[in-house]
Design an enzyme around this catalytic site. Structure first.
Site, PDB file in Angstrom:
ATOM      1  N   SER A  31     -11.034  -3.712  -4.126  1.00  0.00           N
ATOM      2  CA  SER A  31     -10.427  -4.621  -3.164  1.00  0.00           C
ATOM      3  C   SER A  31     -10.500  -3.990  -1.784  1.00  0.00           C
ATOM      4  CB  SER A  31      -8.977  -4.887  -3.544  1.00  0.00           C
ATOM      5  OG  SER A  31      -8.212  -3.722  -3.293  1.00  0.00           O
ATOM      6  N   LYS A  32      -9.998  -4.721  -0.830  1.00  0.00           N
ATOM      7  CA  LYS A  32      -9.994  -4.291   0.574  1.00  0.00           C
ATOM      8  C   LYS A  32      -9.435  -2.873   0.756  1.00  0.00           C
ATOM      9  CE  LYS A  32     -11.489  -7.226   3.576  1.00  0.00           C
ATOM     10  NZ  LYS A  32     -12.609  -6.575   4.196  1.00  0.00           N
ATOM     11  N   ARG A  33      -8.468  -2.546  -0.094  1.00  0.00           N
ATOM     12  CA  ARG A  33      -7.858  -1.216   0.016  1.00  0.00           C
ATOM     13  C   ARG A  33      -8.875  -0.093  -0.120  1.00  0.00           C
ATOM     14  NH1 ARG A  33      -5.033   0.534  -4.143  1.00  0.00           N
ATOM     15  NH2 ARG A  33      -5.640  -1.248  -5.437  1.00  0.00           N
ATOM     16  N   GLY A  88     -11.916  -0.198   0.952  1.00  0.00           N
ATOM     17  CA  GLY A  88     -12.944  -0.283   1.997  1.00  0.00           C
ATOM     18  C   GLY A  88     -13.467  -1.701   2.051  1.00  0.00           C
ATOM     19  N   GLU A 101     -19.887  -7.101   6.180  1.00  0.00           N
ATOM     20  CA  GLU A 101     -19.260  -5.929   6.804  1.00  0.00           C
ATOM     21  C   GLU A 101     -20.132  -4.682   6.667  1.00  0.00           C
ATOM     22  OE1 GLU A 101     -14.805  -4.874   6.318  1.00  0.00           O
ATOM     23  OE2 GLU A 101     -15.122  -6.716   5.162  1.00  0.00           O
TER      24      GLU A 101
END
Ligand code: GLU
Length: 475
Positions: free
Chosen positions: A251-253, A255, A261
């Protein structure tokens, strides 16, 4: 002929985990000289995000995963966008009802909510209570002709089991009693994913469905539809999940999770492909670096692993650095274009590249590593000019002598180095000390590409100017 497909739903950014699976679909199709199809699954309008489809297409193009059939290229089974194929799904849903494998359900959202609540209170998993499953065809027709809202649901057999041989996981079996009577067609005439995916995989002659493990529990529903229709089921390969370094779902956590992106952060498509291909697949040979062509040659579904793969950012950075190193300066300067101001002197960029290529992890590193080559004035703390225990006066004197010797020296690496080393000896400075002072004067920083190469690229005029500037700072 092998036919695989990538069937993204345009519900957000192209997710790096989905892209890993897409790479498998692509590599397998290419390895088998088959076809790789792109199909946009946009039937859930409530989850659609504007611009997402375009980003997916752009991302695949950037990665160089070209598709043989799909949006933009067409093909014999188009259209390849599900919202343009609604009639087909409607026809197939009605056909399933006629075959006795699906049924109309007139339950209102309110009733369904009550059922769900009651189940939740009893601690049961939410599922349809089959209220409309046995309505007579006459009653259904009567209610439909009164324009009562209805969905079509799959009539899952009450007994028995549904199993399939997954290429990755072996035999997988689900009890039919555990499978919900899934909605296939919604009351607005849109199909759900389960109906559309089967109808299209069949219509588009997809014979290998390669997708992420999160779809495993959907597969028995799909198989029941194939069987109800009398269609041949495709081969299935469910690729393992990708976890973050703490073994929780990526997940975003951990990276960036979106492909876009990574592109914008300066990762190279060839590095990402190589890195992602090894997340859940292992080549026979024990090595890491594979070009796309080598991956195509090596790829086999049998070597997809069951166990989750761990997304290791350091490893990705390593790959990216390796691939940056492999580019020739001409090509690297092209790749750098989106990351440097348009007024940068492109000849100078090409001269600077060899000095930092080995130290770049991403394309974004170029500017922070090299900006002093491109600026006229540099800004730094004059204390950096003073080496340990050296006073301003002796440092100024040393720099004056440096100016003198390099002005006289031939503008060649060897001569400059010899002159500066000779000077250090004469002044009784360690060469490292003197070089550091010169480095700071020329670049404003303590870590830079090799000193004399830096001088050569800066040129005599700029070198002299910066040394003089340092003397002013010390005065
Ligand atoms: N549209 C589904 C998705 O969003 C496709 C799943 C599948 O490959 O069957 O990923």
């Amino acid at each position: 002929m092998v036919r695989t497909r990538f069937a993204p739903s345009p519900t957000g950014e192209p997710h790096i985990g989905n892209i890993r699976t897409t790479i498998f679909e692509y590599l397998f199709a290419r390895h088998e000289n088959g076809k790789f199809i792109l199909r946009i699954e946009d039937t859930d309008k409530s989850r659609e995000v504007p611009g997402s489809k375009e980003k997916i297409i752009e991302g695949l193009k950037w990665l160089g995963l070209e598709w043989d059939e799909g949006p933009g290229v067409g093909g014999p089974f188009g259209p390849y966008i599900q919202s343009e194929r609604l009639e087909l799904y409607q026809k197939m849903a009605v056909k399933l009802v006629e075959l006795g494998k699906a049924y109309y359900c007139f339950c209102s959202p309110k009733r369904l909510e009550e059922v769900r609540k009651a189940q939740a209170e009893k601690g049961e998993a939410p599922r349809y209570d089959q209220h409309c499953r046995d309505l007579s065809p006459e009653e259904c027709q009567a209610r439909l002709s009164k324009k009562e809202m209805a969905v079509i649901r799959l009539k899952v057999p009450e007994k028995g089991e549904t199993s399939f041989d997954d290429i990755v996981r072996g035999k997988v079996t689900f009890q039919n009693s555990e499978i919900d009577d899934q909605v296939l067609l919604k009351s607005d005439g849109y199909p759900t994913y389960h109906l559309a995916v089967v109808v299209d995989d069949h219509a588009m002659e997809v014979n290998y469905v390669i997708r992420g493990e999160e779809w495993l529990s959907s597969t028995p529903k799909h198989i029941l539809i194939y069987q109800a229709m009398g269609w041949k089921t495709p081969y299935y390969a469910h690729a393992p999940l990708i976890l973050g370094s703490d073994r929780s779902k990526l997940s975003k956590r951990h990276g960036a999770t979106s492909l876009t992106e990574y592109r914008d952060k300066g990762y190279l498509p060839e590095a990402l492909i190589n890195f992602l291909a090894l997340l859940g697949w292992s080549p026979k040979e024990n090595r890491d670096l594979f070009t796309k062509e080598e991956l195509i040659k090596e790829f086999s579904l049998e070597r997809i692993q069951k166990n989750p793969a761990i997304f290791d950012m350091d490893k990705l950075n390593w790959f990216n650095g390796q691939y940056i190193r492999k580019l020739d300066p001409e090509e690297l300067s092209k790749r750098l274009q989106p990351f440097i101001p348009s007024d940068y002197d492109s000849e100078l960029v090409k001269k600077v590249i060899p000095l930092v290529q080995d130290r770049m992890v991403t394309l974004k590193d170029f500017i922070p590593l090299t900006d002093f080559f491109f600026k006229y004035e540099i800004d730094y703390d004059k204390k950096l000019l003073l080496q340990k225990d050296r006073k301003g006066g002796e440092t100024r004197e040393a720099l004056e002598r440096v100016l003198e010797v390099i002005k006289k020296s031939a503008w060649k690496h060897e001569d400059l180095e010899k002159a500066c080393r000779g000077l250090a000896e004469e002044l009784k400075w360690k060469p490292g000390e003197l070089f550091m002072t010169i480095r700071v004067a020329l670049t404003g920083r303590t870590a830079t590409p090799p000193l004399f190469e830096t001088m050569l690229v800066l040129g005599k005029e700029m070198t002299v100017e910066r040394l003089e500037e340092a003397l002013v700072k010390l005065s």
